[in-house]
Design an enzyme around this catalytic site. Structure first.
Site, PDB file in Angstrom:
ATOM      1  N   ASN A  86     -21.718  -1.690  -3.985  1.00 15.51           N
ATOM      2  CA  ASN A  86     -21.263  -0.931  -2.813  1.00 15.51           C
ATOM      3  C   ASN A  86     -21.015  -1.823  -1.603  1.00 15.51           C
ATOM      4  OD1 ASN A  86     -22.608   1.070  -4.564  1.00 15.51           O
ATOM      5  ND2 ASN A  86     -22.075   2.466  -2.902  1.00 15.51           N
TER       6      ASN A  86
ATOM      7  N   ILE B  15       2.065   1.717  -6.751  1.00 20.67           N
ATOM      8  CA  ILE B  15       1.922   0.741  -7.847  1.00 20.67           C
ATOM      9  C   ILE B  15       2.280   1.349  -9.206  1.00 20.67           C
ATOM     10  CG2 ILE B  15       0.240  -0.800  -6.735  1.00 20.67           C
ATOM     11  CD1 ILE B  15      -1.951   0.705  -8.433  1.00 20.67           C
TER      12      ILE B  15
ATOM     13  N   ASP C 228     -27.063  18.045  -5.392  1.00 17.81           N
ATOM     14  CA  ASP C 228     -26.741  16.707  -5.891  1.00 17.81           C
ATOM     15  C   ASP C 228     -25.297  16.615  -6.379  1.00 17.81           C
ATOM     16  OD1 ASP C 228     -27.301  14.096  -6.368  1.00 17.81           O
ATOM     17  OD2 ASP C 228     -28.858  14.438  -7.868  1.00 17.81           O
TER      18      ASP C 228
ATOM     19  N   ASP D  87       0.854  -1.190   0.000  1.00 18.54           N
ATOM     20  CA  ASP D  87       0.000   0.000   0.000  1.00 18.54           C
ATOM     21  C   ASP D  87       0.889   1.239   0.000  1.00 18.54           C
ATOM     22  OD1 ASP D  87      -3.267   0.289   0.886  1.00 18.54           O
ATOM     23  OD2 ASP D  87      -2.031   2.108   0.924  1.00 18.54           O
TER      24      ASP D  87
ATOM     25  N   TYR E  89     -13.835   8.674 -11.678  1.00 24.56           N
ATOM     26  CA  TYR E  89     -13.481   7.435 -10.970  1.00 24.56           C
ATOM     27  C   TYR E  89     -13.879   6.213 -11.784  1.00 24.56           C
ATOM     28  CZ  TYR E  89     -14.290   3.391  -7.989  1.00 24.56           C
ATOM     29  OH  TYR E  89     -14.334   2.102  -7.502  1.00 24.56           O
TER      30      TYR E  89
ATOM     31  N   THR F 269     -15.532  -2.589 -10.243  1.00 21.54           N
ATOM     32  CA  THR F 269     -16.754  -2.060  -9.650  1.00 21.54           C
ATOM     33  C   THR F 269     -17.921  -2.088 -10.636  1.00 21.54           C
ATOM     34  OG1 THR F 269     -17.743   0.036  -8.927  1.00 21.54           O
ATOM     35  CG2 THR F 269     -15.808   0.227 -10.279  1.00 21.54           C
ATOM     36  N   ASP F 270     -19.130  -2.183 -10.096  1.00 21.34           N
ATOM     37  CA  ASP F 270     -20.318  -2.118 -10.956  1.00 21.34           C
ATOM     38  C   ASP F 270     -20.486  -0.730 -11.581  1.00 21.34           C
ATOM     39  OD1 ASP F 270     -21.024  -0.740  -8.628  1.00 21.34           O
ATOM     40  OD2 ASP F 270     -23.043  -1.563  -8.526  1.00 21.34           O
ATOM     41  N   GLU F 271     -19.764   0.280 -11.034  1.00 21.39           N
ATOM     42  CA  GLU F 271     -19.921   1.644 -11.557  1.00 21.39           C
ATOM     43  C   GLU F 271     -19.454   1.763 -12.999  1.00 21.39           C
ATOM     44  OE1 GLU F 271     -18.906   4.977  -9.185  1.00 21.39           O
ATOM     45  OE2 GLU F 271     -19.638   4.076  -7.350  1.00 21.39           O
TER      46      GLU F 271
ATOM     47  N   SER G 270     -11.917   5.701 -14.920  1.00 28.38           N
ATOM     48  CA  SER G 270     -10.562   5.165 -14.714  1.00 28.38           C
ATOM     49  C   SER G 270     -10.612   3.672 -14.397  1.00 28.38           C
ATOM     50  CB  SER G 270      -9.833   5.939 -13.600  1.00 28.38           C
ATOM     51  OG  SER G 270     -10.414   5.674 -12.335  1.00 28.38           O
ATOM     52  N   LYS G 271     -11.661   3.240 -13.693  1.00 26.78           N
ATOM     53  CA  LYS G 271     -11.797   1.796 -13.408  1.00 26.78           C
ATOM     54  C   LYS G 271     -12.130   1.038 -14.692  1.00 26.78           C
ATOM     55  CE  LYS G 271     -11.589  -0.099  -9.931  1.00 26.78           C
ATOM     56  NZ  LYS G 271     -10.447  -0.660  -9.151  1.00 26.78           N
TER      57      LYS G 271
HETATM   58  P1  NAD Z   1      -9.936   2.540  -0.263  1.00 23.22           P
HETATM   59  O1  NAD Z   1      -9.836   3.919  -0.818  1.00 23.22           O
HETATM   60  O2  NAD Z   1     -10.456   2.340   1.110  1.00 23.22           O
HETATM   61  O3  NAD Z   1      -8.520   1.832  -0.334  1.00 23.22           O
HETATM   62  C1  NAD Z   1      -7.656   1.966  -1.437  1.00 23.22           C
HETATM   63  C2  NAD Z   1      -6.239   1.681  -0.957  1.00 23.22           C
HETATM   64  O4  NAD Z   1      -5.365   1.795  -2.090  1.00 23.22           O
HETATM   65  C3  NAD Z   1      -5.747   2.678   0.094  1.00 23.22           C
HETATM   66  O5  NAD Z   1      -5.189   1.975   1.176  1.00 23.22           O
HETATM   67  C4  NAD Z   1      -4.691   3.490  -0.638  1.00 23.22           C
HETATM   68  O6  NAD Z   1      -3.627   3.910   0.211  1.00 23.22           O
HETATM   69  C5  NAD Z   1      -4.197   2.496  -1.692  1.00 23.22           C
HETATM   70  N1  NAD Z   1      -3.619   3.150  -2.861  1.00 23.22           N
HETATM   71  C6  NAD Z   1      -4.149   4.169  -3.585  1.00 23.22           C
HETATM   72  N2  NAD Z   1      -3.297   4.522  -4.574  1.00 23.22           N
HETATM   73  C7  NAD Z   1      -2.231   3.691  -4.471  1.00 23.22           C
HETATM   74  C8  NAD Z   1      -1.038   3.559  -5.223  1.00 23.22           C
HETATM   75  N3  NAD Z   1      -0.756   4.373  -6.257  1.00 23.22           N
HETATM   76  N4  NAD Z   1      -0.155   2.592  -4.876  1.00 23.22           N
HETATM   77  C9  NAD Z   1      -0.424   1.773  -3.816  1.00 23.22           C
HETATM   78  N5  NAD Z   1      -1.530   1.871  -3.073  1.00 23.22           N
HETATM   79  C10 NAD Z   1      -2.427   2.820  -3.399  1.00 23.22           C
HETATM   80  O7  NAD Z   1     -10.801   1.737  -1.332  1.00 23.22           O
HETATM   81  P2  NAD Z   1     -11.730   0.450  -1.146  1.00 23.22           P
HETATM   82  O8  NAD Z   1     -13.117   0.911  -0.935  1.00 23.22           O
HETATM   83  O9  NAD Z   1     -11.090  -0.464  -0.170  1.00 23.22           O
HETATM   84  O10 NAD Z   1     -11.640  -0.163  -2.608  1.00 23.22           O
HETATM   85  C11 NAD Z   1     -10.652  -1.130  -2.937  1.00 23.22           C
HETATM   86  C12 NAD Z   1     -10.849  -1.559  -4.384  1.00 23.22           C
HETATM   87  O11 NAD Z   1     -12.143  -2.115  -4.546  1.00 23.22           O
HETATM   88  C13 NAD Z   1     -10.759  -0.401  -5.380  1.00 23.22           C
HETATM   89  O12 NAD Z   1     -10.098  -0.865  -6.533  1.00 23.22           O
HETATM   90  C14 NAD Z   1     -12.220  -0.068  -5.702  1.00 23.22           C
HETATM   91  O13 NAD Z   1     -12.331   0.458  -6.997  1.00 23.22           O
HETATM   92  C15 NAD Z   1     -12.847  -1.442  -5.581  1.00 23.22           C
HETATM   93  N6  NAD Z   1     -14.280  -1.452  -5.202  1.00 23.22           N
HETATM   94  C16 NAD Z   1     -14.715  -0.787  -4.081  1.00 23.22           C
HETATM   95  C17 NAD Z   1     -16.047  -0.874  -3.713  1.00 23.22           C
HETATM   96  C18 NAD Z   1     -16.591  -0.180  -2.481  1.00 23.22           C
HETATM   97  O14 NAD Z   1     -17.799  -0.163  -2.282  1.00 23.22           O
HETATM   98  N7  NAD Z   1     -15.757   0.378  -1.626  1.00 23.22           N
HETATM   99  C19 NAD Z   1     -16.954  -1.630  -4.487  1.00 23.22           C
HETATM  100  C20 NAD Z   1     -16.472  -2.283  -5.630  1.00 23.22           C
HETATM  101  C21 NAD Z   1     -15.113  -2.205  -5.960  1.00 23.22           C
HETATM  102  O1  DAU Z   2     -20.734   0.663  -6.585  1.00 24.24           O
HETATM  103  C1  DAU Z   2     -19.430   0.433  -6.135  1.00 24.24           C
HETATM  104  C2  DAU Z   2     -18.810   1.749  -5.731  1.00 24.24           C
HETATM  105  O2  DAU Z   2     -19.432   2.132  -4.517  1.00 24.24           O
HETATM  106  C3  DAU Z   2     -17.301   1.683  -5.559  1.00 24.24           C
HETATM  107  O3  DAU Z   2     -16.707   1.410  -6.802  1.00 24.24           O
HETATM  108  C4  DAU Z   2     -16.744   3.000  -5.017  1.00 24.24           C
HETATM  109  O4  DAU Z   2     -15.360   2.883  -4.744  1.00 24.24           O
HETATM  110  C5  DAU Z   2     -17.484   3.335  -3.730  1.00 24.24           C
HETATM  111  O5  DAU Z   2     -17.060   4.601  -3.267  1.00 24.24           O
HETATM  112  C6  DAU Z   2     -18.989   3.345  -3.964  1.00 24.24           C
HETATM  113  O6  DAU Z   2     -19.385   4.461  -4.817  1.00 24.24           O
HETATM  114  P1  DAU Z   2     -20.671   5.361  -4.491  1.00 24.24           P
HETATM  115  O7  DAU Z   2     -20.482   6.668  -5.151  1.00 24.24           O
HETATM  116  O8  DAU Z   2     -21.918   4.616  -4.756  1.00 24.24           O
HETATM  117  O9  DAU Z   2     -20.483   5.437  -2.894  1.00 24.24           O
HETATM  118  P2  DAU Z   2     -20.670   6.664  -1.867  1.00 24.24           P
HETATM  119  O10 DAU Z   2     -20.583   6.074  -0.510  1.00 24.24           O
HETATM  120  O11 DAU Z   2     -19.809   7.816  -2.189  1.00 24.24           O
HETATM  121  O12 DAU Z   2     -22.178   7.102  -2.136  1.00 24.24           O
HETATM  122  C7  DAU Z   2     -23.251   6.170  -1.984  1.00 24.24           C
HETATM  123  C8  DAU Z   2     -24.545   6.905  -2.320  1.00 24.24           C
HETATM  124  O13 DAU Z   2     -24.793   7.889  -1.314  1.00 24.24           O
HETATM  125  C9  DAU Z   2     -24.490   7.673  -3.632  1.00 24.24           C
HETATM  126  O14 DAU Z   2     -25.768   7.622  -4.252  1.00 24.24           O
HETATM  127  C10 DAU Z   2     -24.181   9.102  -3.224  1.00 24.24           C
HETATM  128  C11 DAU Z   2     -24.849   9.209  -1.848  1.00 24.24           C
HETATM  129  N1  DAU Z   2     -24.174  10.115  -0.879  1.00 24.24           N
HETATM  130  C12 DAU Z   2     -22.852   9.913  -0.628  1.00 24.24           C
HETATM  131  C13 DAU Z   2     -22.185  10.721   0.258  1.00 24.24           C
HETATM  132  C14 DAU Z   2     -20.704  10.521   0.526  1.00 24.24           C
HETATM  133  C15 DAU Z   2     -24.900  11.105  -0.222  1.00 24.24           C
HETATM  134  O15 DAU Z   2     -26.121  11.253  -0.424  1.00 24.24           O
HETATM  135  N2  DAU Z   2     -24.229  11.904   0.657  1.00 24.24           N
HETATM  136  C16 DAU Z   2     -22.895  11.764   0.918  1.00 24.24           C
HETATM  137  O16 DAU Z   2     -22.352  12.565   1.718  1.00 24.24           O
END
Ligand code: NAD
Ligand code: DAU
Length: 338
Positions: free
Chosen positions: A179, A60, A274, A33, A150, A125-127, A153-154
Site C-alpha cells: 500500500n 490503453i 466489513d 492517461d 481488482y 501489487t502485493d494483493e 485482474s492484476k
Molecule cells: P490511480 O487509480 O490513482 O491511477 C490510475 C490511473 O490510470 C488514473 O489516472 C486513470 O485515469 C488511469 N487509467 C485507468 N484506466 C485507464 C485506461 N484504460 N487507459 C489509460 N489510463 C487509464 O491508481 P494508483 O494508486 O496510482 O495505482 C497505479 C498502479 O499501481 C496501478 O496499476 C495499481 O494496480 C498499482 N499499485 C497501486 C498501489 C497503491 O497502493 N495505490 C500499490 C501497488 C500497486
Molecule cells: O496492497 C496494494 C494495494 O493497496 C493496491 O494494489 C491498491 O490499488 C490500493 O487501493 C490498496 O488496496 P487496499 O484495499 O489495501 O487499500 P484501501 O485504501 O482501499 O484500504 C486499506 C485498508 O483500509 C483495507 O484493509 C480496507 C480498509 N478501509 C478502506 C477504506 C477505503 C477501511 O477500513 N475503510 C475505508 O473506508
C-alpha cells in the site's frame, strides 16, 4: 532514453512522472492517461507547462490509438501504471477492471512487441498473493491467490506480461508493491479519505474490526524502486517492493495516528460493515529487491504520514474539487448500506 508512462495522471503515475522529470532530466517522457475519475491533469500541470513531458489522453485498451502512439513514439521503456485500482469499486462492478487491467495490458504488450520496446516495466501489487495469516511475508514465489476482482485482474495481467516475456522475448519486469500513501492520492483510499474526512469533522468509516494489517510505503520510495527496476532488474523477473516491518500496521492504528496529527477526537471513528473477502494482512519480503536492485524503503511511516497530512492541509482546493459530483455517488453506494 525515450519513455512512456501509462496512468501518469493518477496517484503513483503522477508522483513517478515528477520523479523521472527530476532524476532523469534528459529523458523524453510521454505521459499517457485516459483521465478516468481517478486521473487528474492538474497533477502534471507544471511539467506540461514547462514542456518537460508531453501528455496524451488515450485508452490503453484502444488498439488503434495504441498502435499509432507506439509507431510514432519509438519508446525504449514503458512504465505501465494505468489501471482501475480501487478494490471497493471492483466489488461494485468488475467489468471495467477486466477491460483496463487485462485487455489494456495485453494491448500495450502487443504494441511494445511490434515497436521493439526494450523494456516493459509492469507495476503490480502485493494483493495478487491474497491474504496472510498472523505470521509470514509474501515472497516472489508465493502462489497467486487473489480474492477481489481488482486483484484477480492484476494477477491476470501479471501472467500475460510474464508469458509475453517467455514466449516472445520481450524484456519484461513485474514489480509488486504494498500500500502506497503520499501526495495526490485520490480520497477514496484509506489514508487520504480519513485525512480529508477528519479535516471536515466527518466520520471515518473503519471496516470490520479495524485489525486488518497493511504494509505502508511512501510513494516516493515506490518511485525509486520502479526506476531501479528498469535500470537493474533482470528480464522475466518479479520484484517485491514494500514497507518495512515497522510500517505493517492495523487500520485502527493508522486511523488513530491521523486523528492525533490533526488533533481530532477518536469519536470520529465509525465502525462499519466489513468489505467482502477483506484480506486480513499483507506483509512483504523485499530482500530480492534489496539484493538485486539495491532498493529498500527510506521514509519512516510516522514521518511520511506527517508530511502527507500536511500536503492535504495545504492542498484543500485539490481534494475539495474531487469530493463532489461522481465521487458522492460512489460514496453513497459504498458506504450507504454498511
Ligand atoms: P490511480 O487509480 O490513482 O491511477 C490510475 C490511473 O490510470 C488514473 O489516472 C486513470 O485515469 C488511469 N487509467 C485507468 N484506466 C485507464 C485506461 N484504460 N487507459 C489509460 N489510463 C487509464 O491508481 P494508483 O494508486 O496510482 O495505482 C497505479 C498502479 O499501481 C496501478 O496499476 C495499481 O494496480 C498499482 N499499485 C497501486 C498501489 C497503491 O497502493 N495505490 C500499490 C501497488 C500497486
Ligand atoms: O496492497 C496494494 C494495494 O493497496 C493496491 O494494489 C491498491 O490499488 C490500493 O487501493 C490498496 O488496496 P487496499 O484495499 O489495501 O487499500 P484501501 O485504501 O482501499 O484500504 C486499506 C485498508 O483500509 C483495507 O484493509 C480496507 C480498509 N478501509 C478502506 C477504506 C477505503 C477501511 O477500513 N475503510 C475505508 O473506508
Amino acid at each position: 532514453m525515450n519513455v512512456l508512462i501509462t496512468g501518469a495522471a493518477g496517484f503513483i503515475g503522477s508522483n513517478f512522472t515528477h520523479y523521472i522529470a527530476a532524476e532523469c532530466p534528459d529523458w523524453k517522457v510521454t505521459a499517457l492517461d485516459l483521465l478516468t475519475y481517478a486521473g487528474n491533469l492538474e497533477n502534471l500541470a507544471v511539467l506540461i507547462e514547462r514542456k518537460q513531458v508531453s501528455f496524451v489522453r488515450a485508452d490503453i485498451a484502444d488498439a488503434t490509438a495504441m498502435e499509432q502512439l507506439f509507431a510514432q513514439g519509438r519508446f525504449d521503456i514503458v512504465f505501465h501504471l494505468a489501471a482501475e485500482s480501487h478494490v471497493d469499486r471492483s466489488i461494485q462492478g468488475a467489468r471495467a477492471f477486466a477491460q483496463a487491467n487485462v485487455l489494456g495490458t495485453q494491448t500495450l504488450l502487443d504494441c511494445a512487441l511490434a515497436s521493439r520496446v526494450k523494456r516493459f516495466v509492469h507495476i503490480s501489487t502485493d494483493e495478487v498473493y491474497g491474504s496472510l495469516g498472523p505470521t509470514g511475508r509474501f515472497v516472489e514465489t508465493t502462489p497467486l491467490d487473489p480474492t477481489s476482482p481488482y486483484s484477480a485482474s492484476k494477477a491476470s495481467s501479471d501472467l500475460m506480461v510474464l508469458a509475453c516475456g517467455k514466449t516472445h522475448g520481450l524484456e519484461v519486469i513485474v514489480t509488486r508493491c504494498t500500500n502506497n500513501y503520499g501526495p495526490y492520492q485520490f480520497p477514496e483510499k484509506l489514508i487520504p479519505l480519513f485525512i480529508t474526512n477528519a479535516i471536515e469533522d466527518q466520520a471515518l468509516p473503519l471496516y470490520g474490526d479495524g485489525m486488518n494489517v497493511r504494509s505502508w510505503l511512501h510513494v516516493r520510495d515506490h518511485c525509486q524502486a520502479l526506476l531501479l527496476a528498469a535500470q537493474r532488474g533482470r528480464p522475466g523477473e518479479v520484484y517485491n517492493v514494500g514497507g518495512s516491518a515497522e510500517a505493517e500496521i492495523p487500520n485502527v492504528a493508522v486511523t488513530k495516528a491521523i486523528l492525533q496529527i490533526l488533533d481530532k477526537p477518536t469519536s470520529l471513528i465509525k465502525k462499519v460493515g466489513d468489505r467482502p473477502a477483506h484480506d486480513r494482512r499483507y506483509a512483504i519480503d523485499y530482500s530480492k529487491s534489496k539484493a538485486e536492485l539495491g532498493w529498500q524503503p527510506t521514509i519512516p511511516f510516522e514521518q511520511g504520514l506527517q508530511s502527507t497530512v500536511r500536503w492535504y492541509l495545504d492542498n484543500e482546493a485539490w481534494w475539495r474539487k474531487i469530493k463532489s459530483g461522481e465521487y458522492l455517488k460512489f460514496y453513497e453506494k459504498n458506504y450507504g448500506n454498511r
